[in-house]
Scaffold this motif. Sequence first.
Motif, short mmCIF file in Angstrom:
data_model
loop_
_atom_site.label_atom_id
_atom_site.label_comp_id
_atom_site.label_asym_id
_atom_site.label_seq_id
_atom_site.Cartn_x
_atom_site.Cartn_y
_atom_site.Cartn_z
N GLN A 150 28.20 -62.82 -29.95
CA GLN A 150 27.88 -63.99 -30.84
C GLN A 150 28.09 -62.61 -32.59
OE1 GLN A 150 24.53 -66.37 -32.78
NE2 GLN A 150 26.73 -68.08 -32.33
N VAL A 193 26.97 -63.87 -36.58
CA VAL A 193 27.18 -65.05 -37.32
C VAL A 193 27.22 -63.90 -39.04
CG1 VAL A 193 26.31 -66.92 -38.51
CG2 VAL A 193 25.59 -65.89 -36.12
N TYR A 227 35.82 -61.89 -36.14
CA TYR A 227 34.63 -61.92 -37.52
C TYR A 227 36.14 -60.53 -38.85
CZ TYR A 227 32.63 -59.14 -40.83
OH TYR A 227 31.77 -59.09 -42.27
N ARG A 250 28.53 -70.28 -43.92
CA ARG A 250 28.22 -69.64 -42.34
C ARG A 250 29.76 -69.63 -41.21
NH1 ARG A 250 24.83 -72.48 -40.93
NH2 ARG A 250 24.93 -73.73 -39.53
N GLU A 258 30.97 -69.15 -37.07
CA GLU A 258 30.29 -68.14 -36.10
C GLU A 258 30.98 -68.12 -35.64
OE1 GLU A 258 26.26 -71.12 -34.74
OE2 GLU A 258 27.36 -72.49 -36.52
#
Length: 395
Positions: free
Chosen positions: A267, A269, A231, A206, A208
Motif C-alpha cells: 500500500q 498512501v 502513485y 488522501r 490510497e
Amino acid sequence: MVPDDFERMWSDLAPIGRSARSGGYFRQPFTQPERELTDWFRGQATARGLRLESDATGNLVAWWDAGTGPGVLTGSHLDSVLDGGAYDGPLGVVSALAAVDELRERGVVPVRPVGVSVFVEEEGSRFGLACLGSRLATGATTWEQARSLRDPDGVAFEEVTEGGEPGLLDGVGMFVELHVEQGRDLVDRGAAIGVASEIWPHGRYRFEFGGEANHAGTTRMEDRVDPMLTYAMTALAANKQARLAGQRATFGRVEVTPNGTNAVPSQVVAWLDARCSSDAALAELVATVSRQAAERAERDRTSLTVTPESVSGAVTFDAELARRVAADHEGGDWPVIPTAAGHDAGILSAAGIPTAMLFVRNPTGVSHSPAETASIPDCLAGVHALAETLERLAT
C-alpha cells in the motif's frame, strides 16, 4: 514585569522547538515546544495587563479592554509545519503585542476593545485539518467532527484537548492578521508591506493505492501489483496538470507499507495539496488527476481510493476594508495582492467577520522551510503598519 519589545520577544522565541540539525522548527500542537510558546504568550499578555480568555480546545485571546462594543481582533498562530520556518504564525502574534505597545506609547485610546489571538493547529501538521482551532472557534467544524481526528501516532484530538461549544469570538467585530508573505510578490514590487485581496481555494486529498506485497528480488516485473508505480505516475500527472493550468499541486507526504527496501509495497498512501485560482479550477484539477490515477491503477491492477480530507473555498476579503487599510500611507498606498496560502483569516472571513490581512516582505520568497525569513527593519515596519491599522479600525 516590563513587557518585552519586538526584538527581545523575537529573540526569546528563536530557540523554542528549533532543530539543531536543520535549523527548522518543530512546533506541533500540544507538544512541549508549542506549550512553551503558549506559556510565553500568557506571560506577555499578563505583563501588559491584558485580560486572557481561552476556550476548551486551546485557542487564546488577550483583550485590551480600552473601549466598548464589537472588538477588533488581531494575532495569528504559534504552531509550525514539520521542519518549518520561524516567521509563519509567530510573526503575527509578536507583532500584535508590539503594536499594542506602540499604540499605548503614542497615547492612543481605542473606543473598541482590541484583542490579540492565538489559534491552535493552524498548519494541520499534527491532526491533518488546517486551521482547526479557528474552524472550531467559528463553528465551521464541530467538536463531533474534530474529536476523532488522529495524528500519525494514532493519538486522537480528544485525547489532548477538551471539547466545547464555540464562543471565544463572541463580540468580535473585525479581524486583522499580520503574516509573513509566502511568496515574492512584495519583493518584486519593492514593497515592505502588502494587504491581502483574496485566498485561493485549496484542499487536501488522501490517495490510497493498494497492491500486493512481494519479494523485490524474486518477483518478476510483469508479475507485480505495485502501488508505488501508480502513485509515481499520479505525482507526475499532478505536476503536469497544475503546470498546464497555471495552478498548484503537491504530493508532499507519503506513507508506504511495509516500507521495506527489499519488498514490493502492499500500500501507498499519499496526500495531494491542491490550490487554484477559482473553485471551479480546483474541482477540475483534482478530478483530472484522480481520473488519470484511476486509469493507471487499472493498468497496474492496483486499487485506488480518493478521499477529500479538507477543502476550503475561495475567500475574497472585504474589498472596502482592504482599501481602507491599504490607502493613504506615508510613501503611498500599500499594494493589495492575492495569496495561495491558507490562513485563520480566511476562516474568520468565511464565518462573516469582516477581515483583513497584512503581509510583511519575505526576501527569499520561501516559506514552510528553514529558509523563510524577514528582515528586522521590515518586521518593525509591519508592527507600525499593524498599529496604524488597529488605530484606524478601533478609534
